[in-house]
Design an enzyme around this catalytic site. Sequence first.
Site, PDB file in Angstrom:
ATOM      1  N   ASP A  15      25.656 -20.668 104.139  1.00  0.00           N
ATOM      2  CA  ASP A  15      25.888 -20.550 102.948  1.00  0.00           C
ATOM      3  C   ASP A  15      25.862 -19.365 102.367  1.00  0.00           C
ATOM      4  O   ASP A  15      24.959 -19.115 102.006  1.00  0.00           O
ATOM      5  CB  ASP A  15      25.561 -21.802 102.147  1.00  0.00           C
ATOM      6  N   ASP A 110      32.788 -22.202 101.921  1.00  0.00           N
ATOM      7  CA  ASP A 110      31.869 -20.900 101.666  1.00  0.00           C
ATOM      8  C   ASP A 110      30.681 -21.293 102.925  1.00  0.00           C
ATOM      9  O   ASP A 110      29.703 -20.852 102.903  1.00  0.00           O
ATOM     10  CB  ASP A 110      31.053 -20.372 100.361  1.00  0.00           C
ATOM     11  N   GLU A 111      30.796 -22.343 103.489  1.00  0.00           N
ATOM     12  CA  GLU A 111      29.472 -23.152 104.463  1.00  0.00           C
ATOM     13  C   GLU A 111      30.041 -23.460 105.792  1.00  0.00           C
ATOM     14  O   GLU A 111      31.237 -24.420 105.483  1.00  0.00           O
ATOM     15  CB  GLU A 111      28.307 -23.781 103.571  1.00  0.00           C
TER      16      GLU A 111
HETATM   17  P1  TTP Z   1      28.425 -23.579  96.151  1.00  0.00           P
HETATM   18  O1  TTP Z   1      28.541 -22.846  97.457  1.00  0.00           O
HETATM   19  O2  TTP Z   1      28.091 -24.831  95.670  1.00  0.00           O
HETATM   20  O3  TTP Z   1      27.861 -22.537  95.164  1.00  0.00           O
HETATM   21  P2  TTP Z   1      28.392 -20.786  95.386  1.00  0.00           P
HETATM   22  O4  TTP Z   1      28.349 -19.919  96.654  1.00  0.00           O
HETATM   23  O5  TTP Z   1      28.648 -20.181  94.397  1.00  0.00           O
HETATM   24  O6  TTP Z   1      26.339 -20.351  95.010  1.00  0.00           O
HETATM   25  P3  TTP Z   1      24.937 -20.525  95.858  1.00  0.00           P
HETATM   26  O7  TTP Z   1      24.863 -19.613  95.485  1.00  0.00           O
HETATM   27  O8  TTP Z   1      24.550 -21.410  95.106  1.00  0.00           O
HETATM   28  O9  TTP Z   1      25.638 -20.899  97.357  1.00  0.00           O
HETATM   29  O10 TTP Z   1      30.276 -23.774  96.114  1.00  0.00           O
HETATM   30  C1  TTP Z   1      30.826 -22.277  97.126  1.00  0.00           C
HETATM   31  C2  TTP Z   1      32.507 -21.772  95.977  1.00  0.00           C
HETATM   32  O11 TTP Z   1      32.950 -22.886  96.058  1.00  0.00           O
HETATM   33  C3  TTP Z   1      31.881 -21.561  94.667  1.00  0.00           C
HETATM   34  O12 TTP Z   1      31.795 -19.945  94.578  1.00  0.00           O
HETATM   35  C4  TTP Z   1      32.534 -21.479  93.232  1.00  0.00           C
HETATM   36  C5  TTP Z   1      33.226 -22.876  94.210  1.00  0.00           C
HETATM   37  N1  TTP Z   1      32.877 -23.506  94.006  1.00  0.00           N
HETATM   38  C6  TTP Z   1      33.594 -25.017  92.159  1.00  0.00           C
HETATM   39  O13 TTP Z   1      35.074 -24.177  92.866  1.00  0.00           O
HETATM   40  N2  TTP Z   1      33.246 -25.353  92.226  1.00  0.00           N
HETATM   41  C7  TTP Z   1      32.110 -26.721  92.389  1.00  0.00           C
HETATM   42  O14 TTP Z   1      31.763 -27.001  91.114  1.00  0.00           O
HETATM   43  C8  TTP Z   1      32.002 -25.621  92.848  1.00  0.00           C
HETATM   44  C9  TTP Z   1      29.861 -26.233  92.793  1.00  0.00           C
HETATM   45  C10 TTP Z   1      31.928 -24.495  94.058  1.00  0.00           C
HETATM   46 MG    MG Z   2      27.465 -20.868  98.184  1.00  0.00          MG
END
Ligand code: TTP
Ligand code: MG
Length: 359
Positions: A15, A110-111
Site C-alpha cells: 500500500d 494504490d494497493e
Molecule cells: P489510502 O491508501 O487509503 O490512503 P493513503 O495512501 O493516502 O494513505 P496511507 O499512507 O494511510 O495508505 O488511499 C489511496 C489514495 O486514494 C489516497 O492517496 C487518496 C485516495 N482516496 C480518496 O480520494 N478518498 C478517500 O476517502 C480515501 C481513503 C483515499
Molecule cells: Mg495508501
Amino acid sequence: MGSAESITRQVLHVDCDCFFASVEMRDRPELKSLPLAIGGAKDRRGVISTCNYVARKYGVRSAMPTAHALQLCPDLKLMPGNMEKYRTVSQEVMAILRDYGSQFQQVSIDEAYLELPPFSNGELVARQIREQVEHELGITVSIGIAPNKFLAKVSSDWNKPNGQFMVAPWEVDGFVAALPIRKIPGVGPKSAEKLHNMGIERCEHLREFTLTDLLNQFGKFGKLLFDRSRGVDPRALSVGGDRKSISIERTYPEDLKSEAEIVAALDGLWERFENRVAGAKTQPQHLAPYVKLKYFDFQVMTLANHELACSRESYATLLKSAFAKNGKPVRLVGLGGRLKLQDIDQLAFDFNFNELDAP
Ligand code: TTP
Ligand code: MG
C-alpha cells in the site's frame, strides 16, 4: 490454526504511503516539511482525499470536510490534485509489483496483493520492492507479509509509513488474539459499536462466541468474524476478477535500439493484446492505452494517454514518444489498456464501498 495452506502461503499486501500527497511531495520536495492535503476547496464543500503524515499529526484525515481540516490545521497547504498524474504513477507502481508475484491482484489505485511462490523469503522480497519503488518512482510503500490476505492487509498498516511487518505462521494465533476488532477489514463503526456492546474489544473475545451465536447476531458477516478472529482467510487472489487493466509484454533476446525496432515489435504484440482484450470480455473503447518499456538497466518507463483510442496506431504513437524520452536500449516492451476510471468522487465512493459496514 495451521491448515497446510496457511503454513505455506505467503501473501504480500502493498500500500502506497499517503499516495496522492507522496506524488506531489516527490514533484515539489519543498512541500515535504509542510502539512499538505489533496482535496476540494473549503468554499465548495470539498473533502480531503488524503494528506501527508505531517498533516496527520494535526488530526487531518481522508474523507474529512476541508473546512474541518482547516480548523484542525490552519496552515494546511491544500492542493486540488491531478488524477491523471496519480493514475500514471499507479500504473508504474503496479508494473513493478506485478513482476514480483506468482499472482498479482490490484485492489485500488494504490494497493495490491502479491502471492509469492512457496518458500520465498517474503521479508527480503518486501525490502526489494520498497527499494525499487522508492528508487525508480520516488515514493514509498508499506508492505505486510503474512499467510493470507486478511493478515497481510492488517500488517501493511503496522509500520506505516515506509515500513514492513511480517506475521509468520507460528505468530498468527497470538497476533490475532490481541487484535482490536476494528482492525478487521469490513468492521466499520456500526458493527464495532455492536461488538463493543457485546463486550468484544479484541479478537480473543470474539473467539468465545460459537459460530451459531455470531450467525444469529450478524447474519453471514458472522462467519467472517468467526474466521478472521482465528486468523483464517481462505480467499485466493482474484486474478482478473477485480481487473483494472489488461496488458501483455515481451522481453527480447537482444535489446531494441532504434525507433524502427520498437515500432516493429508491435507486429508481434498487437495480435496477442487484441486476443487478451477479447478474452477479458472488454471492449477496446473502455480502455485507455499505455505502453511500458523496460531498459537494459531495468529502469521502467510507462507512458499513457487516456485521450487516445485503444488502437494499433495509438500504440505506435505512444511507443515512439516513450522511446524518444531517453533513447536507451530496450529489453522489454509492453502494451496495456487501463479500464477508464471516472473521477475523484467515484474513487472516494469506491473506498467507502470497500469499507462496507456489516448490517
Ligand atoms: P489510502 O491508501 O487509503 O490512503 P493513503 O495512501 O493516502 O494513505 P496511507 O499512507 O494511510 O495508505 O488511499 C489511496 C489514495 O486514494 C489516497 O492517496 C487518496 C485516495 N482516496 C480518496 O480520494 N478518498 C478517500 O476517502 C480515501 C481513503 C483515499
Ligand atoms: Mg495508501
